[in-house]
Design a protein around this motif. Structure first.
Motif, PDB file in Angstrom:
ATOM      1  N   ALA A 120       0.830  -1.206   0.000  1.00  0.00           N
ATOM      2  CA  ALA A 120       0.000   0.000   0.000  1.00  0.00           C
ATOM      3  C   ALA A 120       0.864   1.255   0.000  1.00  0.00           C
ATOM      4  CB  ALA A 120      -0.927  -0.008   1.213  1.00  0.00           C
ATOM      5  N   MET A 121       1.952   1.218   0.765  1.00  0.00           N
ATOM      6  CA  MET A 121       2.863   2.354   0.812  1.00  0.00           C
ATOM      7  C   MET A 121       3.484   2.606  -0.553  1.00  0.00           C
ATOM      8  SD  MET A 121       6.514   2.678   2.756  1.00  0.00           S
ATOM      9  CE  MET A 121       7.202   1.543   1.549  1.00  0.00           C
ATOM     10  N   PHE A 122       3.930   1.537  -1.212  1.00  0.00           N
ATOM     11  CA  PHE A 122       4.566   1.692  -2.516  1.00  0.00           C
ATOM     12  C   PHE A 122       3.574   2.198  -3.560  1.00  0.00           C
ATOM     13  CE2 PHE A 122       7.760  -1.694  -1.115  1.00  0.00           C
ATOM     14  CZ  PHE A 122       8.726  -0.740  -0.817  1.00  0.00           C
ATOM     15  N   ALA A 123       2.310   1.793  -3.451  1.00  0.00           N
ATOM     16  CA  ALA A 123       1.301   2.293  -4.385  1.00  0.00           C
ATOM     17  C   ALA A 123       1.122   3.798  -4.243  1.00  0.00           C
ATOM     18  CB  ALA A 123      -0.032   1.572  -4.152  1.00  0.00           C
ATOM     19  N   ARG A 124       1.105   4.282  -3.005  1.00  0.00           N
ATOM     20  CA  ARG A 124       1.031   5.726  -2.802  1.00  0.00           C
ATOM     21  C   ARG A 124       2.295   6.404  -3.327  1.00  0.00           C
ATOM     22  NH1 ARG A 124      -0.563   3.953   2.231  1.00  0.00           N
ATOM     23  NH2 ARG A 124       1.381   4.668   3.190  1.00  0.00           N
ATOM     24  N   GLY A 125       3.429   5.742  -3.140  1.00  0.00           N
ATOM     25  CA  GLY A 125       4.684   6.315  -3.603  1.00  0.00           C
ATOM     26  C   GLY A 125       4.731   6.485  -5.100  1.00  0.00           C
ATOM     27  N   THR A 126       4.119   5.571  -5.842  1.00  0.00           N
ATOM     28  CA  THR A 126       4.087   5.690  -7.295  1.00  0.00           C
ATOM     29  C   THR A 126       3.458   7.008  -7.713  1.00  0.00           C
ATOM     30  OG1 THR A 126       4.022   3.297  -7.627  1.00  0.00           O
ATOM     31  CG2 THR A 126       3.172   4.665  -9.413  1.00  0.00           C
ATOM     32  N   ARG A 127       2.372   7.375  -7.048  1.00  0.00           N
ATOM     33  CA  ARG A 127       1.690   8.632  -7.390  1.00  0.00           C
ATOM     34  C   ARG A 127       2.567   9.835  -7.080  1.00  0.00           C
ATOM     35  NH1 ARG A 127      -2.667   5.955  -4.602  1.00  0.00           N
ATOM     36  NH2 ARG A 127      -2.434   7.346  -2.818  1.00  0.00           N
ATOM     37  N   ARG A 128       3.307   9.791  -5.991  1.00  0.00           N
ATOM     38  CA  ARG A 128       4.075  10.959  -5.562  1.00  0.00           C
ATOM     39  C   ARG A 128       5.433  11.068  -6.251  1.00  0.00           C
ATOM     40  NH1 ARG A 128       2.184  13.329  -0.725  1.00  0.00           N
ATOM     41  NH2 ARG A 128       3.771  14.893  -1.125  1.00  0.00           N
ATOM     42  N   ILE A 129       6.146   9.945  -6.324  1.00  0.00           N
ATOM     43  CA  ILE A 129       7.543   9.989  -6.723  1.00  0.00           C
ATOM     44  C   ILE A 129       7.721  10.274  -8.214  1.00  0.00           C
ATOM     45  CG2 ILE A 129       9.645   8.603  -6.934  1.00  0.00           C
ATOM     46  CD1 ILE A 129       8.698   7.127  -4.363  1.00  0.00           C
ATOM     47  N   PHE A 130       6.894   9.672  -9.048  1.00  0.00           N
ATOM     48  CA  PHE A 130       7.162   9.707 -10.482  1.00  0.00           C
ATOM     49  C   PHE A 130       6.410  10.801 -11.236  1.00  0.00           C
ATOM     50  CE2 PHE A 130       7.929   5.400  -8.945  1.00  0.00           C
ATOM     51  CZ  PHE A 130       9.256   5.254  -9.315  1.00  0.00           C
ATOM     52  N   ALA A 180      17.881   8.647  -4.253  1.00  0.00           N
ATOM     53  CA  ALA A 180      18.192  10.023  -3.860  1.00  0.00           C
ATOM     54  C   ALA A 180      16.971  10.926  -3.937  1.00  0.00           C
ATOM     55  CB  ALA A 180      19.302  10.576  -4.760  1.00  0.00           C
ATOM     56  N   TRP A 181      16.003  10.567  -4.774  1.00  0.00           N
ATOM     57  CA  TRP A 181      14.867  11.445  -5.064  1.00  0.00           C
ATOM     58  C   TRP A 181      13.631  11.161  -4.224  1.00  0.00           C
ATOM     59  CZ3 TRP A 181      13.364  15.771  -7.419  1.00  0.00           C
ATOM     60  CH2 TRP A 181      12.016  15.919  -7.778  1.00  0.00           C
ATOM     61  N   ARG A 182      13.382   9.913  -3.845  1.00  0.00           N
ATOM     62  CA  ARG A 182      12.048   9.481  -3.455  1.00  0.00           C
ATOM     63  C   ARG A 182      11.453  10.199  -2.241  1.00  0.00           C
ATOM     64  NH1 ARG A 182      12.529   5.784   0.761  1.00  0.00           N
ATOM     65  NH2 ARG A 182      14.548   4.745   0.953  1.00  0.00           N
ATOM     66  N   ALA A 183      12.269  10.725  -1.342  1.00  0.00           N
ATOM     67  CA  ALA A 183      11.713  11.451  -0.195  1.00  0.00           C
ATOM     68  C   ALA A 183      11.259  12.853  -0.566  1.00  0.00           C
ATOM     69  CB  ALA A 183      12.745  11.524   0.930  1.00  0.00           C
ATOM     70  N   ILE A 184      11.869  13.433  -1.589  1.00  0.00           N
ATOM     71  CA  ILE A 184      11.629  14.847  -1.901  1.00  0.00           C
ATOM     72  C   ILE A 184      10.181  15.144  -2.268  1.00  0.00           C
ATOM     73  CG2 ILE A 184      12.219  16.707  -3.519  1.00  0.00           C
ATOM     74  CD1 ILE A 184      15.090  15.709  -3.455  1.00  0.00           C
ATOM     75  N   PRO A 185       9.530  14.352  -3.146  1.00  0.00           N
ATOM     76  CA  PRO A 185       8.143  14.689  -3.500  1.00  0.00           C
ATOM     77  C   PRO A 185       7.151  14.553  -2.352  1.00  0.00           C
ATOM     78  CG  PRO A 185       9.130  13.203  -5.110  1.00  0.00           C
ATOM     79  CD  PRO A 185      10.030  13.223  -3.929  1.00  0.00           C
ATOM     80  N   TYR A 186       7.547  13.845  -1.289  1.00  0.00           N
ATOM     81  CA  TYR A 186       6.707  13.801  -0.097  1.00  0.00           C
ATOM     82  C   TYR A 186       6.870  15.073   0.729  1.00  0.00           C
ATOM     83  CZ  TYR A 186       5.706   8.791  -0.622  1.00  0.00           C
ATOM     84  OH  TYR A 186       5.267   7.569  -1.070  1.00  0.00           O
ATOM     85  N   LEU A 187       8.097  15.485   0.926  1.00  0.00           N
ATOM     86  CA  LEU A 187       8.381  16.585   1.844  1.00  0.00           C
ATOM     87  C   LEU A 187       8.172  17.954   1.211  1.00  0.00           C
ATOM     88  CD1 LEU A 187      11.636  15.046   3.358  1.00  0.00           C
ATOM     89  CD2 LEU A 187       9.320  14.960   4.313  1.00  0.00           C
ATOM     90  N   ASP A 188       8.325  18.037  -0.108  1.00  0.00           N
ATOM     91  CA  ASP A 188       8.137  19.293  -0.831  1.00  0.00           C
ATOM     92  C   ASP A 188       6.750  19.291  -1.467  1.00  0.00           C
ATOM     93  OD1 ASP A 188       8.108  21.476  -2.517  1.00  0.00           O
ATOM     94  OD2 ASP A 188      10.128  21.147  -3.290  1.00  0.00           O
ATOM     95  N   PRO A 189       5.854  20.188  -1.048  1.00  0.00           N
ATOM     96  CA  PRO A 189       4.484  20.171  -1.568  1.00  0.00           C
ATOM     97  C   PRO A 189       4.357  20.714  -2.984  1.00  0.00           C
ATOM     98  CG  PRO A 189       4.754  22.031  -0.108  1.00  0.00           C
ATOM     99  CD  PRO A 189       6.042  21.242  -0.031  1.00  0.00           C
ATOM    100  N   GLY A 190       5.407  21.358  -3.510  1.00  0.00           N
ATOM    101  CA  GLY A 190       5.291  21.962  -4.835  1.00  0.00           C
ATOM    102  C   GLY A 190       4.607  23.306  -4.784  1.00  0.00           C
ATOM    103  N   LEU A 191       5.110  24.209  -3.963  1.00  0.00           N
ATOM    104  CA  LEU A 191       4.484  25.517  -3.788  1.00  0.00           C
ATOM    105  C   LEU A 191       4.567  26.341  -5.068  1.00  0.00           C
ATOM    106  CD1 LEU A 191       5.895  26.458  -0.263  1.00  0.00           C
ATOM    107  CD2 LEU A 191       3.656  25.479  -0.812  1.00  0.00           C
ATOM    108  N   PRO A 192       3.624  27.256  -5.266  1.00  0.00           N
ATOM    109  CA  PRO A 192       3.686  28.124  -6.446  1.00  0.00           C
ATOM    110  C   PRO A 192       4.914  29.022  -6.381  1.00  0.00           C
ATOM    111  CG  PRO A 192       1.978  28.871  -4.941  1.00  0.00           C
ATOM    112  CD  PRO A 192       2.447  27.547  -4.429  1.00  0.00           C
ATOM    113  N   GLU A 193       5.350  29.482  -7.530  1.00  0.00           N
ATOM    114  CA  GLU A 193       6.580  30.261  -7.622  1.00  0.00           C
ATOM    115  C   GLU A 193       6.553  31.501  -6.740  1.00  0.00           C
ATOM    116  OE1 GLU A 193       9.286  32.319 -11.148  1.00  0.00           O
ATOM    117  OE2 GLU A 193       7.745  30.837 -11.648  1.00  0.00           O
TER     118      GLU A 193
END
Length: 276
Positions: A83-93, A223-236
């Protein structure tokens, strides 16, 4: 609650345990049946992990509940980890960044003192979803994280203690950038992007051999996989000048496109008939 207790980034990126966790998410979870320990070790050593360190990493991930290692010498992924990896697919890639017009979701909650452990877990998981803490008991997320916020609340059995509001652009007391700097640790997030860039800069976009692409791709994702979780993608408008996040995302996407397929082919070769 089990599926979310595995959503942690305690293992240092590049460590044997972290790399094996990355391999499990990329390849082992897609195997149609349990994989022999020997083949798991081959996947790890092909990514640059020493044999002894890989053995220890398997044991550690089994202790954490991510891998299942019965006495027959086979290895499989636990149900919570799937279940964790399924959620990760949506976030990481599919890294995302908000536009100026995107909506937000606000979460306010109140937990009694008897629920102190749940309060701690809620803060931990909201941080790992990329939430910003406006004040005690009030968090803000991009609206595209709405469903994941609800998953956390339900998993931790505190949905009845929380109210969610979907809203447009907040009216900031000062500036959007000042608010973001108060609600998120942008210095720490920026450092993560810079560290990622430094870690993968040597990989190059030349595909090379399948074995080379496999090693590059595992290194990239680890090296990448934690970043899309911790960084929400704020507007510029909410980000500091010279923010490294866009450069980081572009590098990730370029390297991923260069190595992903060859890496998959090589992993399938290593797994043989045990890959689906």
């Amino acid at each position: 609650m089990d599926a979310f207790t595995l959503d942690d980034f305690e293992s240092r990126s590049g460590s044997a345990t972290s790399i094996l966790r990355t391999i499990a998410g990329l390849y082992l979870r897609h195997a149609s049946s349990p994989v022999s320990r020997t083949r798991v070790l081959t996947l790890a050593t092909s990514a640059g992990v020493g044999q002894a360190a890989a053995q220890t990493a398997i044991t550690r991930l089994a202790d954490r509940g991510l891998l299942q290692t019965p006495q027959d010498g086979m290895v499989s992924i636990s149900s919570p980890a799937l279940a964790m990896f399924a959620r990760g697919t949506r976030r990481i890639f599919t890294p995302r960044q908000m536009s100026a017009d995107d909506q937000w979701v606000l979460v306010t909650y109140s937990l009694p003192e008897t629920m102190r452990p749940a309060r701690h877990q809620l803060r931990k998981h909201f941080s790992q979803l990329g939430g910003g803490q406006v004040s005690a008991g009030l968090w803000i997320f991009p609206e595209y994280l709405h469903a994941e916020v609800l998953e956390v609340l339900v998993s931790l059995e505190v949905r009845q203690n929380a109210t969610l509001f979907v809203t447009g652009r907040p009216e900031f007391a000062h500036s959007a950038a000042a608010a973001a700097g108060s609600w998120w640790d942008l210095q720490k997030l920026g450092k993560r992007h810079e560290d990622f860039i430094a870690t993968v800069a040597h990989l190059g976009i030349e595909s090379g051999s399948p074995a080379h692409s496999y090693c590059c791709y595992v290194t990239l994702i680890d090296a990448w996989r934690a970043i899309p979780y911790l960084d929400p993608g704020l507007p510029e408008s909410m980000l500091p000048k010279e923010w490294p996040g866009q450069r980081s995302r572009e590098l990730f996407l370029a390297l991923s496109a260069a190595h992903q397929q060859a890496a998959q082919d090589y992993a399938d070769h290593l797994l043989g008939s045990e890959s689906s």
